[in-house]
Design an enzyme around this catalytic site. Sequence first.
Site, PDB file in Angstrom:
ATOM      1  N   ASP A  17     -17.258 -54.288  15.199  1.00 60.69           N
ATOM      2  CA  ASP A  17     -18.583 -53.820  14.813  1.00 60.69           C
ATOM      3  C   ASP A  17     -19.388 -53.464  16.057  1.00 60.69           C
ATOM      4  O   ASP A  17     -19.592 -54.316  16.925  1.00 60.69           O
ATOM      5  CB  ASP A  17     -19.335 -54.894  14.028  1.00 60.69           C
ATOM      6  CG  ASP A  17     -18.816 -55.073  12.615  1.00 60.69           C
ATOM      7  OD1 ASP A  17     -17.956 -54.281  12.183  1.00 60.69           O
ATOM      8  OD2 ASP A  17     -19.284 -56.015  11.940  1.00 60.69           O
ATOM      9  N   GLY A  43     -15.407 -56.258   9.942  1.00 57.29           N
ATOM     10  CA  GLY A  43     -14.495 -55.834   8.888  1.00 57.29           C
ATOM     11  C   GLY A  43     -14.636 -56.786   7.713  1.00 57.29           C
ATOM     12  O   GLY A  43     -14.655 -58.009   7.898  1.00 57.29           O
ATOM     13  N   GLY A  45     -12.643 -57.753   5.412  1.00 53.92           N
ATOM     14  CA  GLY A  45     -11.543 -58.701   5.279  1.00 53.92           C
ATOM     15  C   GLY A  45     -11.627 -59.825   6.295  1.00 53.92           C
ATOM     16  O   GLY A  45     -11.553 -61.008   5.951  1.00 53.92           O
ATOM     17  N   ASN A  47     -14.229 -60.787   8.035  1.00 48.71           N
ATOM     18  CA  ASN A  47     -15.424 -61.598   7.797  1.00 48.71           C
ATOM     19  C   ASN A  47     -15.166 -62.648   6.716  1.00 48.71           C
ATOM     20  O   ASN A  47     -15.580 -63.804   6.824  1.00 48.71           O
ATOM     21  CB  ASN A  47     -16.597 -60.715   7.361  1.00 48.71           C
ATOM     22  CG  ASN A  47     -17.095 -59.793   8.461  1.00 48.71           C
ATOM     23  OD1 ASN A  47     -16.719 -59.920   9.618  1.00 48.71           O
ATOM     24  ND2 ASN A  47     -17.932 -58.847   8.082  1.00 48.71           N
ATOM     25  N   GLU A 138     -11.787 -51.691   1.740  1.00 48.36           N
ATOM     26  CA  GLU A 138     -11.836 -51.025   3.045  1.00 48.36           C
ATOM     27  C   GLU A 138     -10.438 -50.718   3.563  1.00 48.36           C
ATOM     28  O   GLU A 138     -10.302 -50.147   4.641  1.00 48.36           O
ATOM     29  CB  GLU A 138     -12.598 -51.877   4.066  1.00 48.36           C
ATOM     30  CG  GLU A 138     -14.098 -51.814   3.893  1.00 48.36           C
ATOM     31  CD  GLU A 138     -14.868 -52.486   5.023  1.00 48.36           C
ATOM     32  OE1 GLU A 138     -16.080 -52.218   5.128  1.00 48.36           O
ATOM     33  OE2 GLU A 138     -14.287 -53.289   5.784  1.00 48.36           O
ATOM     34  N   THR A 198     -24.104 -59.830  -7.186  1.00 47.08           N
ATOM     35  CA  THR A 198     -25.170 -60.320  -6.310  1.00 47.08           C
ATOM     36  C   THR A 198     -26.363 -59.376  -6.365  1.00 47.08           C
ATOM     37  O   THR A 198     -26.205 -58.162  -6.466  1.00 47.08           O
ATOM     38  CB  THR A 198     -24.684 -60.458  -4.857  1.00 47.08           C
ATOM     39  OG1 THR A 198     -24.254 -59.175  -4.372  1.00 47.08           O
ATOM     40  CG2 THR A 198     -23.514 -61.432  -4.768  1.00 47.08           C
ATOM     41  N   ASP A 231     -19.937 -61.061   2.509  1.00 50.47           N
ATOM     42  CA  ASP A 231     -18.573 -61.546   2.763  1.00 50.47           C
ATOM     43  C   ASP A 231     -18.522 -63.069   2.736  1.00 50.47           C
ATOM     44  O   ASP A 231     -17.585 -63.663   2.199  1.00 50.47           O
ATOM     45  CB  ASP A 231     -18.065 -61.009   4.104  1.00 50.47           C
ATOM     46  CG  ASP A 231     -17.990 -59.494   4.122  1.00 50.47           C
ATOM     47  OD1 ASP A 231     -17.620 -58.898   3.079  1.00 50.47           O
ATOM     48  OD2 ASP A 231     -18.296 -58.891   5.166  1.00 50.47           O
ATOM     49  N   ASN A 255     -24.585 -68.649  -3.118  1.00 42.45           N
ATOM     50  CA  ASN A 255     -25.892 -68.131  -2.708  1.00 42.45           C
ATOM     51  C   ASN A 255     -26.394 -68.847  -1.458  1.00 42.45           C
ATOM     52  O   ASN A 255     -26.953 -68.226  -0.547  1.00 42.45           O
ATOM     53  CB  ASN A 255     -26.919 -68.326  -3.823  1.00 42.45           C
ATOM     54  CG  ASN A 255     -26.734 -67.381  -4.989  1.00 42.45           C
ATOM     55  OD1 ASN A 255     -25.960 -66.436  -4.915  1.00 42.45           O
ATOM     56  ND2 ASN A 255     -27.426 -67.664  -6.077  1.00 42.45           N
TER      57      ASN A 255
END
Length: 288
Positions: A17, A43, A45, A47, A138, A198, A231, A255
Amino acid sequence: MSNALPAVTVVGSINLDLIATAERLPTAGETIGGAVLSEQPGGKGANQAAAAARLGGTARMVGAVGNDAQGRKMLDALANAGVDTADVAVLPEPTGTALIVVDREGENQIVVCPGANSHLSLDGVEFGPEEAVLCQLEVGLPVVLEAARKARGFFVLNAAPAMDLPAELLVRCDLVIVNESEYALIPALAEAKLVAVTYGGDGSAMFEHGRKVAEAPSAAVAVANTVGAGDAFCAALVLALRSGLDYNRALAVANAVGAHAVGESSSQPDLARLGHYVEQTAPAADAL
């Protein structure tokens, strides 16, 4: 809830990132100065795998990186989080990169250059019946379909980014996780057996075949970065459900984990063990 958290195998993306933090997001054709640049492992996945491991689950990553410095950095970050990276392929293509702009409210714009993620293969990868397999979109849809066919236990799809989903995939999903906009963009989810949605600051809800069966409010928190919050929510929800929590409690715990993540600047934030969030969200009667 069981003290031994279940195994989660994540099949998905691994990205570097590149994050520019600015006062606000640019409009089309606009240049904004004064931003601060940072590099982070990311990414969806990766994360989710890192979050599952930090929450105390047994986490395995199935993905691909390039044979470059960025790929080695991503592998090191996963290993440091406690993720098993034996099934991460090192390929000639460059490591995937996400270009992210984040504003002072934590909102973001993201462009993903998939690189090695586009060449992920599941050849030789097996899944045990005790593993929860968690995928996102992704990586190529054929890879996700293959994972769904190979998975022998609980199969979860985080249907992000939103796209039309084959009926075969939806039927195989024991759980689909989406945000509010993704739920609206994928009408077929109204027929899915179990969908968690969410709503950002408005919490989350669970739907069985389009009927709301549970919901939980979100915790108020100062927003630093929303990139990894969804994620972290995904990893926590899978672990909570597989640990035996009912839908309402599992949503509340997820949450709380998402709220923790959104208050951190990292896309792969440090998290407490899942039990901490279970205690944090316990109804008053449980605490007596």
